[in-house]
Structure formats: structure tokens, C-alpha cells
Design a protein around this motif. Structure first.
Motif, PDB file in Angstrom:
ATOM      1  N   VAL A 129       3.986  40.326  20.489  1.00  0.00           N
ATOM      2  CA  VAL A 129       4.275  40.235  21.763  1.00  0.00           C
ATOM      3  C   VAL A 129       5.016  41.805  22.035  1.00  0.00           C
ATOM      4  O   VAL A 129       5.859  42.053  21.704  1.00  0.00           O
ATOM      5  N   PRO A 130       4.170  42.225  22.920  1.00  0.00           N
ATOM      6  CA  PRO A 130       4.678  43.550  23.439  1.00  0.00           C
ATOM      7  C   PRO A 130       5.315  43.482  24.730  1.00  0.00           C
ATOM      8  O   PRO A 130       4.723  42.903  25.612  1.00  0.00           O
ATOM      9  N   LEU A 131       6.654  43.803  24.905  1.00  0.00           N
ATOM     10  CA  LEU A 131       7.468  43.945  26.324  1.00  0.00           C
ATOM     11  C   LEU A 131       7.735  45.322  26.662  1.00  0.00           C
ATOM     12  O   LEU A 131       8.366  46.027  25.773  1.00  0.00           O
ATOM     13  N   PRO A 132       7.612  45.704  27.858  1.00  0.00           N
ATOM     14  CA  PRO A 132       8.113  47.102  28.292  1.00  0.00           C
ATOM     15  C   PRO A 132       9.584  47.207  28.463  1.00  0.00           C
ATOM     16  O   PRO A 132      10.222  46.159  28.544  1.00  0.00           O
ATOM     17  N   ALA A 133      10.247  48.467  28.505  1.00  0.00           N
ATOM     18  CA  ALA A 133      11.360  48.419  29.078  1.00  0.00           C
ATOM     19  C   ALA A 133      11.470  48.327  30.399  1.00  0.00           C
ATOM     20  O   ALA A 133      10.786  48.215  31.247  1.00  0.00           O
ATOM     21  N   PRO A 135      12.135  49.752  33.870  1.00  0.00           N
ATOM     22  CA  PRO A 135      11.962  51.005  34.380  1.00  0.00           C
ATOM     23  C   PRO A 135      13.330  51.603  35.280  1.00  0.00           C
ATOM     24  O   PRO A 135      13.626  51.024  36.004  1.00  0.00           O
ATOM     25  N   ARG A 170      10.567  35.775  23.070  1.00  0.00           N
ATOM     26  CA  ARG A 170      10.175  36.701  24.019  1.00  0.00           C
ATOM     27  C   ARG A 170      11.111  36.704  25.282  1.00  0.00           C
ATOM     28  O   ARG A 170      11.387  37.655  25.565  1.00  0.00           O
ATOM     29  N   ARG A 171      11.856  35.655  25.325  1.00  0.00           N
ATOM     30  CA  ARG A 171      12.553  35.612  26.564  1.00  0.00           C
ATOM     31  C   ARG A 171      13.932  36.287  25.909  1.00  0.00           C
ATOM     32  O   ARG A 171      14.712  36.849  26.648  1.00  0.00           O
ATOM     33  N   ALA A 174      13.401  39.829  26.245  1.00  0.00           N
ATOM     34  CA  ALA A 174      13.526  40.372  27.818  1.00  0.00           C
ATOM     35  C   ALA A 174      15.180  40.265  28.101  1.00  0.00           C
ATOM     36  O   ALA A 174      15.470  41.168  28.683  1.00  0.00           O
ATOM     37  N   TYR A 204      16.512  40.550  35.900  1.00  0.00           N
ATOM     38  CA  TYR A 204      15.836  39.680  34.985  1.00  0.00           C
ATOM     39  C   TYR A 204      14.616  39.078  35.912  1.00  0.00           C
ATOM     40  O   TYR A 204      13.536  39.090  35.504  1.00  0.00           O
ATOM     41  N   TYR A 207      12.134  41.811  36.649  1.00  0.00           N
ATOM     42  CA  TYR A 207      11.299  42.297  35.690  1.00  0.00           C
ATOM     43  C   TYR A 207      10.230  41.136  35.401  1.00  0.00           C
ATOM     44  O   TYR A 207       8.978  41.471  34.905  1.00  0.00           O
ATOM     45  N   ARG A 208      10.567  40.024  35.471  1.00  0.00           N
ATOM     46  CA  ARG A 208       9.585  38.656  35.257  1.00  0.00           C
ATOM     47  C   ARG A 208       8.420  38.878  36.251  1.00  0.00           C
ATOM     48  O   ARG A 208       7.448  38.610  35.919  1.00  0.00           O
ATOM     49  N   ARG A 209       8.929  39.472  37.425  1.00  0.00           N
ATOM     50  CA  ARG A 209       7.768  39.558  38.410  1.00  0.00           C
ATOM     51  C   ARG A 209       6.951  40.575  38.053  1.00  0.00           C
ATOM     52  O   ARG A 209       5.752  40.492  38.512  1.00  0.00           O
ATOM     53  N   LEU A 210       7.570  41.806  37.730  1.00  0.00           N
ATOM     54  CA  LEU A 210       6.681  42.849  37.209  1.00  0.00           C
ATOM     55  C   LEU A 210       5.628  42.612  36.374  1.00  0.00           C
ATOM     56  O   LEU A 210       4.729  43.287  36.186  1.00  0.00           O
ATOM     57  N   LEU A 211       6.038  41.874  35.530  1.00  0.00           N
ATOM     58  CA  LEU A 211       5.087  41.321  34.441  1.00  0.00           C
ATOM     59  C   LEU A 211       3.838  40.217  34.579  1.00  0.00           C
ATOM     60  O   LEU A 211       3.109  39.851  33.878  1.00  0.00           O
TER      61      LEU A 211
END
Lengths: 213, 213
Positions: A129-133, A135, A170-171, A174, A204, A207-211
Motif C-alpha cells: 500500500v503506497p500512501l503519500p505524505a 503536503p 492503512r488507516r 494515515a 485527517y 487527507y482522506r478527501r485528497l486520496l
């Protein structure tokens, strides 16, 4: 500020440190072995009675000088949090996906591979699972980002971790990402001392919305 | 394989190239100005009648040698797709979030900042969206990853882009990410020649699931 360079390490008081856990700590269900000499981590692990989940941190110094002790620990823990430089040193793999999988082959059932400003990769079974930082325009000081990431990650698992699934991990990652993003916004623990539950939840949710693709 | 090093550039036939668009191309609504000398890109743009959306690509060579022409183009296009090395060269900013915002200040209303194995950042108004790359164990050849990313991105916008929102851009970038992931799995266009709509959809769905935190 995305690559840490170690110029010198002085163990100071830790050179002769022999941790003895107080009674309140010997029965913790969620154990995070923060970065210190692997023999001390082993010794702490020995003192804790049947923890439900054990996660290891380590660093370049021990991978270089105490590789066998680090590997011995890896066979005894559930997971490890490790950064890109360290995982390449530990496995000899340049491709981070292969490197993370190579660490799984050393024993733990999950690997969280941190990539600083580029986020993290989580390895669990066959899943990656890839998760970004999150921003950030103003990175004031990344010192402590790794430890605050681990704190957010372990805290989430301790509050929700009845069964270790990829979704839960994953969570948890995050939560680590968001915790460390606050850490970087000021020196030392200053920002973490003032952040409210509401601010954390709002970031949080952002961040969820961005993804959401 | 995550950093491209240019050892030498020979323009060859492009040194004396003066593109003249065929009638079928002068009224395209979605125009991608692939990487070539900025004066040729300007010239192509002149030939297209009121395109709905224009996106620019460029490279280190033109940023170094033809900076004013690149900047002049940036005031005339809707967006740019640029990688981490190029954006640092263009703006002088090390922090990629600041760098992306600095490009917005040069004119376009969206910036897609590619980071190779670390994914991409999308800048649109005040919003910054980080998206990771699709995790690949076998990167056979990253040649063409940038162009196939742009193809997936533009193709999605051309099929859905009635109104440019951050959500639409996010999904367009996700389509670029998945397209380029197939590109890297084999040499040249081999993998892109065989990928089916079903395989694409399955990987897109897997990517979406990975990002659900």
C-alpha cells in the motif's frame, strides 16, 4: 531536508543503559521498541509479558554494526518501521518494493517503509500500500517526524487493533502521516503540544478527501 | 532508475522541424504540447483554433537554454506536466510544494508535478493533491513513463473534462499513474500494446482501494 545524514553518533548515557521496566509497563499489549541498541530492545522485549503486537524501530548504525542482532529481533517482532535509506542498507535492494518484501522474508508480518516527504509504503502479506505524505508548505523541522509517525501509528493500532488487516494498517499509517505532519510544522514538540483533536480530525478528513480518486 | 541523467542531446531531424498541422488537427479541443523546443510548441499552439484545454510538457534543456520562451508559453497554457528535477530548475525552490505553487504563479491554472516512483502532486488553485505511484515490483524500463502518464491524463480529461475541478484533475492524474505503470512493465510500448480495458480497470480499482484510509 528529506535525507538525514549522520555525521557522528555519541551514545552517551545509553552506552551503559540497562532498562528495567516498572511493573506498570511489563504487561502492555502494544509494544513499540524505539530505536536503540538491538540488544537493549531484545532485553526490553524479554521483560514484557505476552504483548499482543510488537513493532520495531532501528537505524543505520545498528544495521551496519549489529546486523545479526537486528535480524534476530526481526524474527521475534510483528512489524518494523524503517526508512528508505535503512531498508536499502538492510536488504541490498534498490527498488523499494523489492526491499520491503525482502524485509518481510526476514520474519515480521508487516513492514512500514517511510519515505519522508514522499510518504510511506506498507507491506502486509502480498499487499503493498503506497500512501503519500500530507503536503506541507512550511517544513520547519523534521526532527522527531519518525517518532511521531510511530506514535500515531501505534496509538491507532492500540485503540482499534483487534485484528491486523491491511485496511487497519492503512488507516494506522494515515494516522502516522498526519501526526508527523504536525510535528514538522514547528521545532521540537511545540506543535504537537498545541494540536487539538479537532485540528487532527480536520486534517485527517482533508487527507482522506485528497486520496479519493 | 528514478533519476534521469541527460548525458547529451542531439536534436537531429527536430533541429530543422517546422510542424504544419493537418486540417484534422487544427480544431482539437484538448491539446497536449509534448516536449520539444518551446518556439515549436508556440507555433503549434498558434495553429490550433480555440482549444478548450492546453497542457504543456518541457524539459531541463529548454528550461536552461530558453527560459523566457518557456515562461511565455506558461502564460498561454492551462496546465503543465513537469517533473521534480525540472520544477526545481524552473523555480529555484527545493521544497516541491513551494515549487509547484511558484509555477502556478507563472500563469497556468494547474500543475502536475511528477516524482517518478513517488507518484505526483497536483496543484490547482489553493489545493495540493499528493498521489502515490502504483507499486511495481518489476520496473523493466521507465522510458516513456512520462509520455504515457500524460496520455492517460489527457485522455481522461478529454473524455470527462467538461469543467476543470480538483476532483477531476485527481482522477485524471490517477489515470496517468495507472497508464505509466503499465508502460514501465516492459520495454518500449510492448506492455501498452497488449493491455486490455479490463486489466486497466482492475488496476485502477486496486489503486482506488489502496488509497481508502
Amino acid at each position: 531536508m528529506s535525507v538525514a545524514k549522520t555525521l557522528d553518533t555519541q551514545l552517551n548515557v545509553f552506552a551503559e543503559f540497562h532498562p528495567k521496566l516498572p511493573p506498570s509497563a511489563v504487561s502492555v499489549p502494544y509494544l513499540f521498541l524505539a530505536n536503540i541498541h538491538p540488544s537493549l530492545q531484545w532485553n526490553v522485549l524479554d521483560q514484557v509479558r505476552s504483548p499482543r503486537l510488537v513493532v520495531l524501530d532501528t537505524m543505520n548504525l545498528w544495521i551496519r554494526n549489529n546486523l545479526e542482532e537486528v535480524k534476530r529481533l526481526l524474527r521475534r517482532v510483528d512489524g518494523i518501521i524503517i526508512n528508505d535509506q535503512e531498508v536499502r542498507m538492510l536488504t541490498g535492494e534498490t527498488n523499494l518494493i523489492r526491499a520491503g518484501r525482502a524485509v518481510l522474508a526476514l520474519g515480521p508480518r508487516m513492514v512500514v517503509l517511510k519515505k519522508g516527504e514522499h510518504g510511506a509504503l506498507v507491506f502486509h502479506g502480498d499487499e503493498v500500500v503506497p500512501l503519500p505524505a500530507f503536503p506541507l508548505t512550511n517544513v520547519v523541522d523534521p526532527t522527531g517526524a519518525g517518532d511521531s509517525f510511530a506514535g500515531g501509528f501505534m496509538g491507532y493500532l492500540a485503540s482499534r487493533g483487534h485484528r491486523l488487516t491491511t485496511g487497519l494498517l492503512r488507516r494506522a499509517v494515515a494516522h502516522g502521516v498526519i501526526t508527523s505532519s504536525f510535528c514538522c510544522e514547528d521545532f521540537s514538540l511545540e506543535r504537537l503540544k498545541t494540536v487539538t483533536k479537532g485540528e487532527f480530525g480536520a486534517r485527517y478528513e482533508a487527507y482522506r478527501r485528497l486520496l479519493r480518486v
